[in-house]
Design a protein around this motif. Structure first.
Motif, PDB file in Angstrom:
ATOM      1  N   ARG A   9     -35.770  41.116 -91.337  1.00  0.00           N
ATOM      2  CA  ARG A   9     -35.969  39.898 -92.194  1.00  0.00           C
ATOM      3  C   ARG A   9     -37.575  39.656 -92.386  1.00  0.00           C
ATOM      4  O   ARG A   9     -38.031  39.468 -93.527  1.00  0.00           O
ATOM      5  CB  ARG A   9     -35.711  38.558 -91.696  1.00  0.00           C
ATOM      6  N   ARG A  12     -38.691  42.222 -94.861  1.00  0.00           N
ATOM      7  CA  ARG A  12     -38.126  41.977 -96.319  1.00  0.00           C
ATOM      8  C   ARG A  12     -39.177  40.872 -96.743  1.00  0.00           C
ATOM      9  O   ARG A  12     -39.499  41.125 -98.070  1.00  0.00           O
ATOM     10  CB  ARG A  12     -36.540  41.551 -96.316  1.00  0.00           C
ATOM     11  N   ASN A  13     -39.551  39.945 -95.871  1.00  0.00           N
ATOM     12  CA  ASN A  13     -40.360  38.957 -96.530  1.00  0.00           C
ATOM     13  C   ASN A  13     -41.873  39.488 -96.680  1.00  0.00           C
ATOM     14  O   ASN A  13     -42.367  39.066 -97.803  1.00  0.00           O
ATOM     15  CB  ASN A  13     -40.552  37.804 -95.423  1.00  0.00           C
ATOM     16  N   ALA A  16     -41.651  41.248-100.144  1.00  0.00           N
ATOM     17  CA  ALA A  16     -41.756  40.160-101.164  1.00  0.00           C
ATOM     18  C   ALA A  16     -43.037  39.765-101.601  1.00  0.00           C
ATOM     19  O   ALA A  16     -43.188  39.681-102.810  1.00  0.00           O
ATOM     20  CB  ALA A  16     -40.753  38.959-100.808  1.00  0.00           C
ATOM     21  N   SER A  78     -29.624  40.871-103.198  1.00  0.00           N
ATOM     22  CA  SER A  78     -30.113  39.678-102.575  1.00  0.00           C
ATOM     23  C   SER A  78     -31.627  39.856-102.401  1.00  0.00           C
ATOM     24  O   SER A  78     -32.385  38.927-102.419  1.00  0.00           O
ATOM     25  CB  SER A  78     -29.532  39.535-101.105  1.00  0.00           C
ATOM     26  N   LYS A  82     -34.146  37.279-104.221  1.00  0.00           N
ATOM     27  CA  LYS A  82     -35.327  36.627-103.549  1.00  0.00           C
ATOM     28  C   LYS A  82     -36.450  36.807-104.315  1.00  0.00           C
ATOM     29  O   LYS A  82     -37.255  35.692-104.312  1.00  0.00           O
ATOM     30  CB  LYS A  82     -35.584  37.160-102.018  1.00  0.00           C
ATOM     31  N   LYS A  85     -36.405  34.492-107.393  1.00  0.00           N
ATOM     32  CA  LYS A  85     -36.652  33.166-107.115  1.00  0.00           C
ATOM     33  C   LYS A  85     -38.287  32.678-106.767  1.00  0.00           C
ATOM     34  O   LYS A  85     -38.534  31.580-107.216  1.00  0.00           O
ATOM     35  CB  LYS A  85     -35.730  32.675-106.047  1.00  0.00           C
TER      36      LYS A  85
END
Length: 87
Positions: A9, A12-13, A16, A78, A82, A85
């Motif tokens: 996680r 992944r962030n 992003a 997903s 993300k 968004k």
């Protein structure tokens, strides 16, 4: 197992945020102008509906939003959703 999920996680962030840095690059802004110019030939007004199926990270969606007030973007992945968004 929990620490592996947490590391995933965080990574992944991090990715992003790296993608968001790309969107401020000058070459990206030039490509954005080219996309808007291309899709402008299909738009008749601000009330047109654009549908972006498989929007990925939203490059086309961004161009559609510059041309119309009505845009629907669909993204099944997903990670890409993300980023979409965030943008």
């Amino acid at each position: 197992m929990t620490s592996l999920i947490m590391r995933y996680r965080v990574y992944r962030n991090y990715l992003a945020l790296k993608w968001l840095e790309v969107f401020s690059d000058r070459t990206y802004l030039e490509e954005k102008k080219k996309r808007i110019k291309f899709y402008q030939q299909f738009a008749k007004g601000k009330s047109d509906l654009f549908i972006d199926v498989g929007a990925n990270i939203g490059n086309r969606t961004e161009a559609f939003l510059a041309l119309s007030d009505r845009v629907v973007s669909i993204e099944p992945q997903s990670f890409c959703a993300k980023i979409l968004k965030l943008r």
